[in-house]
Design an enzyme around this catalytic site. Structure first.
Site, short mmCIF file in Angstrom:
data_model
loop_
_atom_site.label_atom_id
_atom_site.label_comp_id
_atom_site.label_asym_id
_atom_site.label_seq_id
_atom_site.Cartn_x
_atom_site.Cartn_y
_atom_site.Cartn_z
N ASN A 9 0.88 -1.17 0.00
CA ASN A 9 0.00 0.00 0.00
C ASN A 9 0.92 1.22 0.00
OD1 ASN A 9 -1.74 2.07 0.45
ND2 ASN A 9 -2.40 1.40 2.48
N LYS A 11 0.17 4.25 -0.30
CA LYS A 11 -0.43 5.44 0.34
C LYS A 11 -0.18 6.68 -0.54
CE LYS A 11 -0.11 3.10 4.71
NZ LYS A 11 -0.03 3.17 6.17
N HIS A 97 -9.47 1.32 4.55
CA HIS A 97 -8.22 1.48 5.30
C HIS A 97 -8.46 2.40 6.49
CE1 HIS A 97 -4.14 2.53 6.33
NE2 HIS A 97 -3.79 1.41 5.71
N GLU A 99 -6.79 4.72 7.68
CA GLU A 99 -6.54 6.15 7.43
C GLU A 99 -7.75 6.81 6.79
OE1 GLU A 99 -2.86 5.48 5.38
OE2 GLU A 99 -1.99 4.81 7.28
N GLU A 169 -5.61 -5.07 10.12
CA GLU A 169 -4.60 -4.05 10.40
C GLU A 169 -4.92 -3.35 11.72
OE1 GLU A 169 -2.43 -2.78 6.57
OE2 GLU A 169 -4.14 -1.46 6.82
N GLY A 175 2.33 2.17 10.79
CA GLY A 175 3.27 3.28 10.69
C GLY A 175 3.94 3.63 12.00
N SER A 215 3.22 -2.34 10.20
CA SER A 215 4.66 -2.43 10.45
C SER A 215 5.22 -3.81 10.10
CB SER A 215 5.00 -2.05 11.89
OG SER A 215 4.62 -0.70 12.14
P1 13P Z 1 3.00 0.26 7.63
O1 13P Z 1 3.48 -1.04 7.05
O2 13P Z 1 3.76 1.44 7.17
O3 13P Z 1 2.83 0.17 9.11
O4 13P Z 1 1.51 0.48 7.03
C1 13P Z 1 0.62 -0.57 7.09
C2 13P Z 1 -0.58 -0.22 6.31
O5 13P Z 1 -1.32 0.69 6.65
C3 13P Z 1 -0.84 -0.96 5.09
O6 13P Z 1 -2.11 -0.69 4.60
#
Ligand code: 13P
Length: 253
Positions: A9, A11, A97, A99, A169, A175, A215
């Protein structure tokens, strides 16, 4: 019997030029290596989909989008329909997601609307669910992910489930560098599988790919992926580094 799926992803990172550079670097990393043990997907910013799809032609790398609107078309300034994403070259789409839930007002009901539209339009869905830190501390993780999963999949038929991947997740692990332990990841992926069993029966529950995300990196992927209920990863930061992403792909073989 279920497929491992390793998905990046990206982002809100990388415009078209840098996106193609990253794809070329990933292609170089996986060249001559075993990849048949998993599906590989890069979910990229919408402006990158067309050039990334072209760069991935003839490779095992598939392309995904990061969101989709629920309407087929119309007066929705700034939004993208399933048809438009498919035409640009996307095969997958991430929906729900954390976010988007945190910063853009996404709810379980809008997630459901998007899942329905994506599947009806012919996209494969990576549906994200996961608890907040305070929900874990309140010991309501199971209830939270069960509700998110059930509402997101309302009106989705058993046949359509062949095109649904679920990504667990935990929001506190995204993150932050703080990964769920492999036992925690396995436990919640198992809870989600039980929810699917209740909704669709054991065969579909056993056949559905359930990823862990949060992560995941080159160092911890092998252990997370070794767990019974963890069938792949949805990877943020580490998917932007070609060698790390290739190491995670190798861990899934
Ligand atoms: P990270 O791997 O940067 O923690 O992000 C995970 C994520 O949100 C994947 O959709």
């Amino acid at each position: 019997m279920r497929r491992y799926v390793i998905a990046g992803n990206w982002k809100m990172n990388l415009g078209p030029k840098k996106a193609v550079e990253l794809i070329e670097a990933i292609k170089e990393e996986i060249k001559g290596k075993e990849t048949a043990g998993c599906d590989i997907v890069c979910c990229v910013p919408a402006v990158d989909i067309a050039v990334v799809a072209a760069a991935c032609e003839g490779t095992p790398i598939k392309v995904g989008a990061e969101n989709v609107h629920w309407a087929e078309k119309g007066a929705f300034t700034g939004e993208l329909s399933a048809d438009m994403l498919l035409e640009a070259g996307a095969e997958y789409v991430i929906i729900g997601h954390s976010e988007r839930r945190q910063y853009f007002g996404e709810t379980d009901l809008t997630v459901n609307a998007r899942v329905k539209a994506a599947l009806a339009g012919g996209l494969k869905v990576i549906l994200c669910v996961g608890e907040l830190l305070n929900e874990r501390e309140l010991d309501i993780t199971a209830e939270v992910v069960a509700k998110q999963t059930k509402v997101a999949l309302k009106d989705i038929t058993p046949e359509q489930m062949a095109n649904v991947i679920i990504a667990y997740e935990p929001v506190w692990a995204i993150g932050t560098g703080r990964t769920a332990t492999s036992a925690q990841a396995d436990e919640v992926c198992g809870i989600i599988r039980n929810v699917l069993c209740g909704l669709y029966g054991e065969n579909i529950a056993e056949a559905t790919t359930i990823q862990y995300g949060g992560s995941m990196n080159a160092g911890n992927a092998a252990e997370l992926l070794s767990m019974d209920n963890v069938d792949g990863g949805l990877i943020g930061g580490a998917s932007l580094k070609a060698p790390d992403f290739a190491t995670i792909i190798a861990a899934a073989q």
